[in-house]
Design a protein around this motif. Structure first.
Motif, PDB file in Angstrom:
ATOM      1  N   LEU A 338       0.822  -1.210   0.000  1.00  0.00           N
ATOM      2  CA  LEU A 338       0.000   0.000   0.000  1.00  0.00           C
ATOM      3  C   LEU A 338       0.855   1.259   0.000  1.00  0.00           C
ATOM      4  CD1 LEU A 338      -2.920  -0.818   2.470  1.00  0.00           C
ATOM      5  CD2 LEU A 338      -3.173  -0.043   0.103  1.00  0.00           C
ATOM      6  N   ALA A 339       1.944   1.224   0.731  1.00  0.00           N
ATOM      7  CA  ALA A 339       2.830   2.394   0.813  1.00  0.00           C
ATOM      8  C   ALA A 339       3.444   2.726  -0.542  1.00  0.00           C
ATOM      9  CB  ALA A 339       3.930   2.145   1.844  1.00  0.00           C
ATOM     10  N   PHE A 340       3.485   1.746  -1.452  1.00  0.00           N
ATOM     11  CA  PHE A 340       4.036   1.966  -2.787  1.00  0.00           C
ATOM     12  C   PHE A 340       2.939   2.178  -3.826  1.00  0.00           C
ATOM     13  CE2 PHE A 340       7.221  -0.357  -0.360  1.00  0.00           C
ATOM     14  CZ  PHE A 340       8.364   0.383  -0.624  1.00  0.00           C
ATOM     15  N   GLY A 341       1.696   2.368  -3.361  1.00  0.00           N
ATOM     16  CA  GLY A 341       0.590   2.673  -4.261  1.00  0.00           C
ATOM     17  C   GLY A 341      -0.103   1.470  -4.856  1.00  0.00           C
ATOM     18  N   PHE A 342       0.305   0.247  -4.473  1.00  0.00           N
ATOM     19  CA  PHE A 342      -0.324  -0.955  -4.997  1.00  0.00           C
ATOM     20  C   PHE A 342      -1.535  -1.348  -4.157  1.00  0.00           C
ATOM     21  CE2 PHE A 342       3.996  -1.697  -6.744  1.00  0.00           C
ATOM     22  CZ  PHE A 342       3.653  -1.928  -8.060  1.00  0.00           C
ATOM     23  N   ARG A 343      -2.417  -2.074  -4.773  1.00  0.00           N
ATOM     24  CA  ARG A 343      -3.518  -2.714  -4.055  1.00  0.00           C
ATOM     25  C   ARG A 343      -3.060  -4.143  -3.738  1.00  0.00           C
ATOM     26  NH1 ARG A 343      -8.839  -0.169  -6.061  1.00  0.00           N
ATOM     27  NH2 ARG A 343      -8.117   1.748  -7.056  1.00  0.00           N
ATOM     28  N   PRO A 344      -3.077  -4.545  -2.478  1.00  0.00           N
ATOM     29  CA  PRO A 344      -2.613  -5.898  -2.140  1.00  0.00           C
ATOM     30  C   PRO A 344      -3.433  -6.967  -2.847  1.00  0.00           C
ATOM     31  CG  PRO A 344      -2.792  -4.530  -0.182  1.00  0.00           C
ATOM     32  CD  PRO A 344      -3.443  -3.766  -1.284  1.00  0.00           C
ATOM     33  N   ALA A 345      -2.781  -8.022  -3.296  1.00  0.00           N
ATOM     34  CA  ALA A 345      -3.494  -9.133  -3.923  1.00  0.00           C
ATOM     35  C   ALA A 345      -4.214  -9.969  -2.876  1.00  0.00           C
ATOM     36  CB  ALA A 345      -2.522 -10.002  -4.710  1.00  0.00           C
ATOM     37  N   ASP A 346      -3.735  -9.933  -1.647  1.00  0.00           N
ATOM     38  CA  ASP A 346      -4.360 -10.678  -0.549  1.00  0.00           C
ATOM     39  C   ASP A 346      -5.666  -9.982  -0.168  1.00  0.00           C
ATOM     40  OD1 ASP A 346      -5.146 -11.891   1.814  1.00  0.00           O
ATOM     41  OD2 ASP A 346      -3.138 -11.937   2.678  1.00  0.00           O
ATOM     42  N   PRO A 347      -6.824 -10.626  -0.364  1.00  0.00           N
ATOM     43  CA  PRO A 347      -8.106  -9.983  -0.063  1.00  0.00           C
ATOM     44  C   PRO A 347      -8.321  -9.683   1.415  1.00  0.00           C
ATOM     45  CG  PRO A 347      -8.434 -12.302  -0.587  1.00  0.00           C
ATOM     46  CD  PRO A 347      -6.999 -11.991  -0.889  1.00  0.00           C
ATOM     47  N   GLU A 348      -7.509 -10.295   2.272  1.00  0.00           N
ATOM     48  CA  GLU A 348      -7.651 -10.040   3.702  1.00  0.00           C
ATOM     49  C   GLU A 348      -6.952  -8.756   4.145  1.00  0.00           C
ATOM     50  OE1 GLU A 348      -6.493 -13.400   6.018  1.00  0.00           O
ATOM     51  OE2 GLU A 348      -7.824 -14.801   4.972  1.00  0.00           O
ATOM     52  N   VAL A 349      -6.160  -8.173   3.261  1.00  0.00           N
ATOM     53  CA  VAL A 349      -5.483  -6.915   3.575  1.00  0.00           C
ATOM     54  C   VAL A 349      -6.338  -5.765   3.029  1.00  0.00           C
ATOM     55  CG1 VAL A 349      -3.406  -5.532   3.262  1.00  0.00           C
ATOM     56  CG2 VAL A 349      -3.229  -8.022   3.493  1.00  0.00           C
ATOM     57  N   PRO A 350      -6.885  -4.904   3.888  1.00  0.00           N
ATOM     58  CA  PRO A 350      -7.784  -3.838   3.422  1.00  0.00           C
ATOM     59  C   PRO A 350      -7.058  -2.781   2.601  1.00  0.00           C
ATOM     60  CG  PRO A 350      -7.292  -3.548   5.754  1.00  0.00           C
ATOM     61  CD  PRO A 350      -6.694  -4.864   5.352  1.00  0.00           C
ATOM     62  N   ILE A 351      -7.780  -2.218   1.626  1.00  0.00           N
ATOM     63  CA  ILE A 351      -7.227  -1.135   0.808  1.00  0.00           C
ATOM     64  C   ILE A 351      -7.387   0.194   1.524  1.00  0.00           C
ATOM     65  CG2 ILE A 351      -7.515   0.149  -1.352  1.00  0.00           C
ATOM     66  CD1 ILE A 351      -8.316  -2.476  -2.675  1.00  0.00           C
ATOM     67  N   GLN A 352      -8.555   0.418   2.065  1.00  0.00           N
ATOM     68  CA  GLN A 352      -8.824   1.670   2.780  1.00  0.00           C
ATOM     69  C   GLN A 352      -8.619   1.454   4.279  1.00  0.00           C
ATOM     70  OE1 GLN A 352     -12.812   2.211   0.969  1.00  0.00           O
ATOM     71  NE2 GLN A 352     -12.064   4.217   0.323  1.00  0.00           N
ATOM     72  N   ALA A 354      -7.503   3.644   8.207  1.00  0.00           N
ATOM     73  CA  ALA A 354      -7.608   4.931   8.907  1.00  0.00           C
ATOM     74  C   ALA A 354      -6.294   5.694   8.926  1.00  0.00           C
ATOM     75  CB  ALA A 354      -8.096   4.688  10.341  1.00  0.00           C
ATOM     76  N   GLU A 355      -5.237   5.093   8.428  1.00  0.00           N
ATOM     77  CA  GLU A 355      -3.932   5.742   8.463  1.00  0.00           C
ATOM     78  C   GLU A 355      -3.895   6.962   7.543  1.00  0.00           C
ATOM     79  OE1 GLU A 355      -1.259   2.709   7.342  1.00  0.00           O
ATOM     80  OE2 GLU A 355      -1.620   1.458   9.104  1.00  0.00           O
ATOM     81  N   ALA A 356      -3.290   8.029   8.033  1.00  0.00           N
ATOM     82  CA  ALA A 356      -3.212   9.268   7.249  1.00  0.00           C
ATOM     83  C   ALA A 356      -2.408   9.083   5.975  1.00  0.00           C
ATOM     84  CB  ALA A 356      -2.598  10.379   8.101  1.00  0.00           C
ATOM     85  N   SER A 357      -1.482   8.134   5.987  1.00  0.00           N
ATOM     86  CA  SER A 357      -0.624   7.907   4.824  1.00  0.00           C
ATOM     87  C   SER A 357      -1.298   7.070   3.741  1.00  0.00           C
ATOM     88  CB  SER A 357       0.672   7.217   5.263  1.00  0.00           C
ATOM     89  OG  SER A 357       0.380   5.956   5.859  1.00  0.00           O
ATOM     90  N   ASN A 358      -2.477   6.528   4.016  1.00  0.00           N
ATOM     91  CA  ASN A 358      -3.152   5.677   3.031  1.00  0.00           C
ATOM     92  C   ASN A 358      -3.416   6.474   1.759  1.00  0.00           C
ATOM     93  OD1 ASN A 358      -5.630   4.573   1.594  1.00  0.00           O
ATOM     94  ND2 ASN A 358      -5.224   2.929   3.033  1.00  0.00           N
ATOM     95  N   PRO A 359      -2.863   6.044   0.617  1.00  0.00           N
ATOM     96  CA  PRO A 359      -2.979   6.844  -0.609  1.00  0.00           C
ATOM     97  C   PRO A 359      -4.399   6.998  -1.123  1.00  0.00           C
ATOM     98  CG  PRO A 359      -2.060   4.679  -1.087  1.00  0.00           C
ATOM     99  CD  PRO A 359      -2.090   4.812   0.404  1.00  0.00           C
ATOM    100  N   PHE A 360      -5.290   6.054  -0.801  1.00  0.00           N
ATOM    101  CA  PHE A 360      -6.652   6.126  -1.304  1.00  0.00           C
ATOM    102  C   PHE A 360      -7.496   7.135  -0.533  1.00  0.00           C
ATOM    103  CE2 PHE A 360      -4.888   2.100  -2.595  1.00  0.00           C
ATOM    104  CZ  PHE A 360      -5.197   2.088  -3.933  1.00  0.00           C
TER     105      PHE A 360
END
Length: 398
Positions: A338-352, A354-360
């Protein structure tokens, strides 16, 4: 012996004792600068298993960070990284110029195309497994996007009725001999400059051609060789590609140059979402705001990874390669994606998150969004091969 000499001898003995105790209390393989953690015992060179990982350039930063951490915890495996554009890599494997243990192109379409080409010599056997633990599995995913300077984006949107920026919108703007003024832009902007990679050498260029083809034929699936051979469609593609001054081999370079040189190089670029996220802040600090738009149809770059079944890969290397891929698919490494702008392939890892650094969340005002348009169906290898042949005949590299 004089008392003064005795005192000096006593002091030296005491210091020597302290030094001896301090050395005895610190094992020789304790890592420098750290306490309480032993470094892995060195592995004899002859006992190491060497593997090579050939991967697409846009995931370079994520792969290199993961590899550095992997090597610390897996000293018995010597990992060699080789970055190369996906289609370039596929051709190099086919020609025998690259003989990797593991391959990870940007997209399944490239994987299928190489599989189809490889099968023309059946005596070689399958290049990779279709089922089981060595079958293709995604590492990370990212969609293709349009990145546009905000003032240019406003003009493009207005020219399309304020709805969205599509391939037809871009083709109309690029193909005009009157440049930006023909659609309401400023005269000093000149011609509309499009940034895109060479589809015969880079996956993002191939995806761009596939998505433009789907849009032209009003399809979402079932693309055929006949669609590619359509003369009116070929002229439409040819006119759109007039806006590309140079077809680069690396999507990462296209995005870097857009920010390095600003609108003088590209008004619009077709890149991966993760690369847009990587450079958004840099662009703002140099030239102004970049906006991100998602094409009407999406093609996911699913970054499949496979352990090759070729004759140059030994059983021992296969085992080591499986360990490396398992590490890349582990939860901590997937979260780091996520820190590199990718969406994880693992469905158990959330994309969105609460972290301020979350690119989405952080770049939502630039157009980055978690939900994307519907995905097109990836065509089979022969369709992709004919599309590339058509592009070479009609457009050609420059």
């Amino acid at each position: 012996m004089k008392p003064r000499v005795l005192i000096i001898i006593g002091l030296l003995a005491a210091v020597g004792g302290v030094l001896h105790l301090s050395r005895a209390g610190k094992p020789e393989n304790l890592e420098s600068g750290e306490t309480g953690r032993l470094a892995p015992a060195p592995v004899p060179v002859q006992e190491r298993t060497e593997i090579s990982f050939l991967y697409s350039t846009e995931k370079k930063a994520w792969v290199e960070e993961a590899a550095a951490a992997f090597q610390k915890t897996h000293p018995a495996i010597r990992l060699y990284l080789v970055e190369r554009g996906s289609l370039d890599a596929a051709q190099a494997i086919l020609d025998g110029r690259e003989r990797p243990t593991v391959w990870s192109p940007a997209d399944t379409a490239v994987l299928r195309m190489l599989e189809s080409d490889w099968a023309t010599a059946p005596e070689r056997g399958p290049l990779f497994a279709r089922q089981g633990e060595d079958a293709p599995q995604s590492l990370v995913i990212t969609p293709l996007v349009f990145v546009v300077w905000e003032d240019r984006a406003n003009v493009l949107l207005a020219s399309s009725g304020g709805k969205q920026i599509s391939w037809r919108t871009i083709q109309k703007a690029v193909s005009s001999d009157q440049g930006w003024p023909s659609i309401g832009g400023k005269e000093e902007w000149g011609f509309v400059k499009l940034g895109q990679t060479d589809p015969t050498r880079s996956n993002s260029g191939l995806q761009a051609m596939l998505l433009a083809t789907f849009e032209y034929h009003h399809k979402r699936m079932g693309l055929t060789v006949g669609d590619v051979l359509d003369a009116k469609y070929q002229e439409w593609i040819k006119q759109m590609e007039r806006g590309v001054a140079r077809f680069e081999t690396s999507t990462r370079l296209v995005m870097t140059d857009m920010v390095r040189f600003g609108p003088s190089r590209y008004d619009i670029a077709v890149v991966y979402e993760n690369l847009a996220i990587w450079q958004i802040s840099n662009a703002t600090e140099r030239w102004g705001k970049l906006k991100v738009y998602y094409p009407p149809l999406t093609l996911w770059s699913d970054h499949p990874a496979v352990v090759l079944q070729a004759e140059w890969v030994t059983p021992r290397q296969k085992e080591a390669a499986r360990e490396w891929l398992a590490y890349l698919r582990s939860h901590p490494v997937q979260r780091r994606a996520l820190a590199f702008g990718f969406r994880p392939a693992d469905p158990e890892v959330p994309i969105q998150t609460a972290e301020a650094s979350n690119p989405f969340s952080r770049f939502a005002d630039h157009g980055i969004q978690a939900e994307v348009p519907p995905a097109a169906e990836v065509p089979e290898g022969p369709v992709v091969r004919n599309l590339l042949t058509m592009w070479t005949r009609v457009v050609g590299p420059r």
